[in-house]
Design a protein around this motif. Structure first.
Motif, PDB file in Angstrom:
ATOM      1  N   VAL A  42     130.165  88.265  82.226  1.00  0.00           N
ATOM      2  CA  VAL A  42     129.545  88.235  80.986  1.00  0.00           C
ATOM      3  C   VAL A  42     128.685  89.309  80.865  1.00  0.00           C
ATOM      4  CG1 VAL A  42     127.719  86.933  79.648  1.00  0.00           C
ATOM      5  CG2 VAL A  42     129.301  85.628  81.165  1.00  0.00           C
ATOM      6  N   ASP A  43     128.905  89.970  79.501  1.00  0.00           N
ATOM      7  CA  ASP A  43     128.106  91.161  79.120  1.00  0.00           C
ATOM      8  C   ASP A  43     126.599  90.848  79.094  1.00  0.00           C
ATOM      9  OD1 ASP A  43     127.509  93.698  78.318  1.00  0.00           O
ATOM     10  OD2 ASP A  43     127.907  93.335  76.252  1.00  0.00           O
ATOM     11  N   TYR A  44     125.973  91.295  79.907  1.00  0.00           N
ATOM     12  CA  TYR A  44     124.462  90.911  80.115  1.00  0.00           C
ATOM     13  C   TYR A  44     123.674  92.077  80.058  1.00  0.00           C
ATOM     14  CZ  TYR A  44     120.328  88.089  81.363  1.00  0.00           C
ATOM     15  OH  TYR A  44     118.862  87.564  81.263  1.00  0.00           O
ATOM     16  N   TYR A  45     122.911  92.362  79.070  1.00  0.00           N
ATOM     17  CA  TYR A  45     122.252  93.710  78.825  1.00  0.00           C
ATOM     18  C   TYR A  45     123.280  95.050  79.359  1.00  0.00           C
ATOM     19  CZ  TYR A  45     118.322  90.762  77.948  1.00  0.00           C
ATOM     20  OH  TYR A  45     117.495  89.790  77.333  1.00  0.00           O
ATOM     21  N   GLY A  46     124.420  94.854  79.046  1.00  0.00           N
ATOM     22  CA  GLY A  46     125.228  95.960  79.015  1.00  0.00           C
ATOM     23  C   GLY A  46     126.064  95.958  80.565  1.00  0.00           C
ATOM     24  N   LYS A  76     125.325  83.431  73.325  1.00  0.00           N
ATOM     25  CA  LYS A  76     126.398  84.051  72.654  1.00  0.00           C
ATOM     26  C   LYS A  76     127.136  84.881  73.527  1.00  0.00           C
ATOM     27  CE  LYS A  76     125.746  82.651  68.287  1.00  0.00           C
ATOM     28  NZ  LYS A  76     126.509  81.333  67.983  1.00  0.00           N
ATOM     29  N   ASN A  77     126.726  85.532  74.205  1.00  0.00           N
ATOM     30  CA  ASN A  77     127.819  86.613  75.270  1.00  0.00           C
ATOM     31  C   ASN A  77     128.697  85.560  76.277  1.00  0.00           C
ATOM     32  OD1 ASN A  77     126.720  88.700  74.101  1.00  0.00           O
ATOM     33  ND2 ASN A  77     125.236  89.534  75.437  1.00  0.00           N
ATOM     34  N   VAL A  78     127.876  84.432  76.795  1.00  0.00           N
ATOM     35  CA  VAL A  78     128.536  83.532  77.728  1.00  0.00           C
ATOM     36  C   VAL A  78     129.643  83.087  76.887  1.00  0.00           C
ATOM     37  CG1 VAL A  78     128.289  81.682  78.972  1.00  0.00           C
ATOM     38  CG2 VAL A  78     126.369  83.091  79.209  1.00  0.00           C
ATOM     39  N   GLU A  79     129.160  82.722  75.550  1.00  0.00           N
ATOM     40  CA  GLU A  79     130.601  81.998  74.930  1.00  0.00           C
ATOM     41  C   GLU A  79     131.734  82.723  74.585  1.00  0.00           C
ATOM     42  OE1 GLU A  79     130.722  79.181  70.892  1.00  0.00           O
ATOM     43  OE2 GLU A  79     129.235  80.589  70.866  1.00  0.00           O
ATOM     44  N   LYS A  80     131.506  84.055  74.311  1.00  0.00           N
ATOM     45  CA  LYS A  80     132.352  85.105  74.094  1.00  0.00           C
ATOM     46  C   LYS A  80     133.232  85.417  75.405  1.00  0.00           C
ATOM     47  CE  LYS A  80     130.013  87.784  70.639  1.00  0.00           C
ATOM     48  NZ  LYS A  80     129.046  88.986  70.364  1.00  0.00           N
ATOM     49  N   ALA A  81     132.385  85.479  76.593  1.00  0.00           N
ATOM     50  CA  ALA A  81     133.139  85.553  77.758  1.00  0.00           C
ATOM     51  C   ALA A  81     133.968  84.551  78.039  1.00  0.00           C
ATOM     52  CB  ALA A  81     132.225  85.888  78.914  1.00  0.00           C
ATOM     53  N   ILE A  82     133.657  83.366  77.784  1.00  0.00           N
ATOM     54  CA  ILE A  82     134.437  82.192  78.202  1.00  0.00           C
ATOM     55  C   ILE A  82     135.818  82.019  77.250  1.00  0.00           C
ATOM     56  CG2 ILE A  82     134.653  79.671  78.113  1.00  0.00           C
ATOM     57  CD1 ILE A  82     131.733  79.607  79.110  1.00  0.00           C
ATOM     58  N   LEU A  83     135.707  82.466  75.953  1.00  0.00           N
ATOM     59  CA  LEU A  83     136.754  82.493  74.960  1.00  0.00           C
ATOM     60  C   LEU A  83     137.862  83.564  75.327  1.00  0.00           C
ATOM     61  CD1 LEU A  83     135.058  82.089  71.274  1.00  0.00           C
ATOM     62  CD2 LEU A  83     137.126  80.914  72.482  1.00  0.00           C
ATOM     63  N   ALA A  84     137.257  84.703  75.993  1.00  0.00           N
ATOM     64  CA  ALA A  84     138.061  85.807  76.371  1.00  0.00           C
ATOM     65  C   ALA A  84     138.591  85.680  77.725  1.00  0.00           C
ATOM     66  CB  ALA A  84     137.094  87.160  76.123  1.00  0.00           C
ATOM     67  N   THR A  90     138.362  76.481  74.358  1.00  0.00           N
ATOM     68  CA  THR A  90     137.302  76.733  73.453  1.00  0.00           C
ATOM     69  C   THR A  90     135.964  76.167  73.617  1.00  0.00           C
ATOM     70  OG1 THR A  90     139.049  76.779  71.701  1.00  0.00           O
ATOM     71  CG2 THR A  90     136.827  76.712  70.862  1.00  0.00           C
ATOM     72  N   PRO A  91     135.074  76.918  74.013  1.00  0.00           N
ATOM     73  CA  PRO A  91     133.603  76.293  74.500  1.00  0.00           C
ATOM     74  C   PRO A  91     132.925  76.020  73.235  1.00  0.00           C
ATOM     75  CG  PRO A  91     133.627  78.490  74.334  1.00  0.00           C
ATOM     76  CD  PRO A  91     135.153  78.166  74.059  1.00  0.00           C
ATOM     77  N   GLN A  92     132.241  74.795  73.329  1.00  0.00           N
ATOM     78  CA  GLN A  92     131.354  74.345  72.489  1.00  0.00           C
ATOM     79  C   GLN A  92     129.797  74.470  72.752  1.00  0.00           C
ATOM     80  OE1 GLN A  92     132.687  70.271  73.118  1.00  0.00           O
ATOM     81  NE2 GLN A  92     134.451  70.466  71.798  1.00  0.00           N
ATOM     82  N   ASN A  93     129.300  75.211  71.849  1.00  0.00           N
ATOM     83  CA  ASN A  93     128.150  75.785  72.088  1.00  0.00           C
ATOM     84  C   ASN A  93     126.984  74.853  71.132  1.00  0.00           C
ATOM     85  OD1 ASN A  93     125.576  77.279  72.002  1.00  0.00           O
ATOM     86  ND2 ASN A  93     126.380  79.078  71.397  1.00  0.00           N
ATOM     87  N   ASP A  94     126.033  74.422  71.964  1.00  0.00           N
ATOM     88  CA  ASP A  94     124.914  73.423  71.109  1.00  0.00           C
ATOM     89  C   ASP A  94     123.602  74.110  71.096  1.00  0.00           C
ATOM     90  OD1 ASP A  94     123.625  73.257  73.550  1.00  0.00           O
ATOM     91  OD2 ASP A  94     124.030  71.214  73.762  1.00  0.00           O
ATOM     92  N   GLY A  95     123.663  75.254  71.519  1.00  0.00           N
ATOM     93  CA  GLY A  95     122.499  76.167  71.232  1.00  0.00           C
ATOM     94  C   GLY A  95     121.622  76.481  72.580  1.00  0.00           C
ATOM     95  N   GLU A  96     121.759  75.321  73.427  1.00  0.00           N
ATOM     96  CA  GLU A  96     120.944  75.327  74.534  1.00  0.00           C
ATOM     97  C   GLU A  96     121.978  75.294  75.939  1.00  0.00           C
ATOM     98  OE1 GLU A  96     118.252  72.092  75.238  1.00  0.00           O
ATOM     99  OE2 GLU A  96     117.531  72.718  73.134  1.00  0.00           O
ATOM    100  N   ALA A  97     123.181  74.841  75.491  1.00  0.00           N
ATOM    101  CA  ALA A  97     124.342  74.997  76.626  1.00  0.00           C
ATOM    102  C   ALA A  97     125.541  74.836  76.180  1.00  0.00           C
ATOM    103  CB  ALA A  97     124.083  73.578  77.585  1.00  0.00           C
ATOM    104  N   ILE A  98     126.742  75.316  76.858  1.00  0.00           N
ATOM    105  CA  ILE A  98     128.037  75.232  76.527  1.00  0.00           C
ATOM    106  C   ILE A  98     128.952  74.214  77.397  1.00  0.00           C
ATOM    107  CG2 ILE A  98     130.063  76.751  76.358  1.00  0.00           C
ATOM    108  CD1 ILE A  98     128.030  79.149  76.273  1.00  0.00           C
ATOM    109  N   ARG A  99     129.431  73.524  76.536  1.00  0.00           N
ATOM    110  CA  ARG A  99     130.294  72.451  77.276  1.00  0.00           C
ATOM    111  C   ARG A  99     131.776  72.859  76.953  1.00  0.00           C
ATOM    112  NH1 ARG A  99     127.579  67.937  78.123  1.00  0.00           N
ATOM    113  NH2 ARG A  99     125.850  67.525  77.207  1.00  0.00           N
ATOM    114  N   ILE A 100     132.516  72.697  78.126  1.00  0.00           N
ATOM    115  CA  ILE A 100     134.096  73.349  78.009  1.00  0.00           C
ATOM    116  C   ILE A 100     134.730  72.207  78.493  1.00  0.00           C
ATOM    117  CG2 ILE A 100     135.749  74.686  79.188  1.00  0.00           C
ATOM    118  CD1 ILE A 100     133.425  76.508  80.092  1.00  0.00           C
ATOM    119  N   ASN A 101     135.541  71.545  77.368  1.00  0.00           N
ATOM    120  CA  ASN A 101     136.412  70.389  77.797  1.00  0.00           C
ATOM    121  C   ASN A 101     137.774  70.719  78.169  1.00  0.00           C
ATOM    122  OD1 ASN A 101     134.506  68.133  76.970  1.00  0.00           O
ATOM    123  ND2 ASN A 101     134.709  68.793  75.138  1.00  0.00           N
TER     124      ASN A 101
END
Length: 185
Positions: A42-46, A76-84, A90-101
């Motif tokens: 994950v891109d975390y602060y570069g 957001k960066n975590v979601e992008k990394a999972i998508l890539a 496709t991850p589902q972002n609820d604002g606090e956590a990401i669910r991957i089914n």
């Protein structure tokens, strides 16, 4: 000295089998497992950072992975990394956590995964055989340099072959277990 070389050889073969186990853990089966996502960068602060260093990864259900970043700004960066990632979900972002089914695996996909794990196992067997060759060469050189006798060299070469055969069996066991896991519904 010769016994140290044998111990070193066994340690290297152990590492090869452990590496195989970690590779196999990253291969997706029908069940959710933290190893599927924990090494996603994950891109975390570069800086590319493994997901396991940024979030809590849990398995609330058999086919679901829950990723809860400790830093909410990183979601957001975590979601992008999972998508890539090669997971293909496709991850589902609820604002606090990401669910991957994780969807059910098709029979065709299971066969492809079986080929992948067989390839991993074969690569590990090649690595173990290369270690055997290195060990054999070392003992042959010791005999040539008169550090050990010819009889001792033959004894060590036999021991190396026995050790190698044992590790090949371990690799086959790991492969068989993973193939069963992949083919289960």
């Amino acid at each position: 000295m010769p016994k140290d070389a044998m111990k070193d050889l066994k340690d290297k073969m152990d590492k090869a089998v452990e590496h195989l186990r970690s590779e196999m853990a990253g291969v997706r089966t029908g069940r959710a497992h933290p190893a599927l996502v924990e090494d996603i960068k994950v891109d975390y602060y570069g800086a590319p950072t493994p997901l396991k260093q940024l979030a809590n990864i849990s398995i609330p259900e058999a086919r679901q992975i829950l990723v809860s970043p400790w830093d909410p700004s990183a979601i957001k960066n975590v979601e992008k990394a999972i998508l890539a990632s090669p997971l293909g979900v496709t991850p589902q972002n609820d604002g606090e956590a990401i669910r991957i089914n994780l969807p059910e695996l098709t029979q065709e996909r299971r066969k492809e995964l079986t080929k992948v794990v067989r390839q991993y196992a074969e690569e590990t067997k090649v690595a173990v055989r290369n270690l055997r060759r290195e060990g054999n060469d070392l003992y042959k050189k010791m005999e040539k340099d008169s550090t050990i006798s010819e009889d001792q060299m033959h004894d060590y070469l036999e021991e190396i072959q026995e050790v190698t055969d044992g590790y090949i069996e371990k690799i086959d066991e790991v492969l068989k277990d993973k193939e069963q896991e992949i083919m289960e519904d």
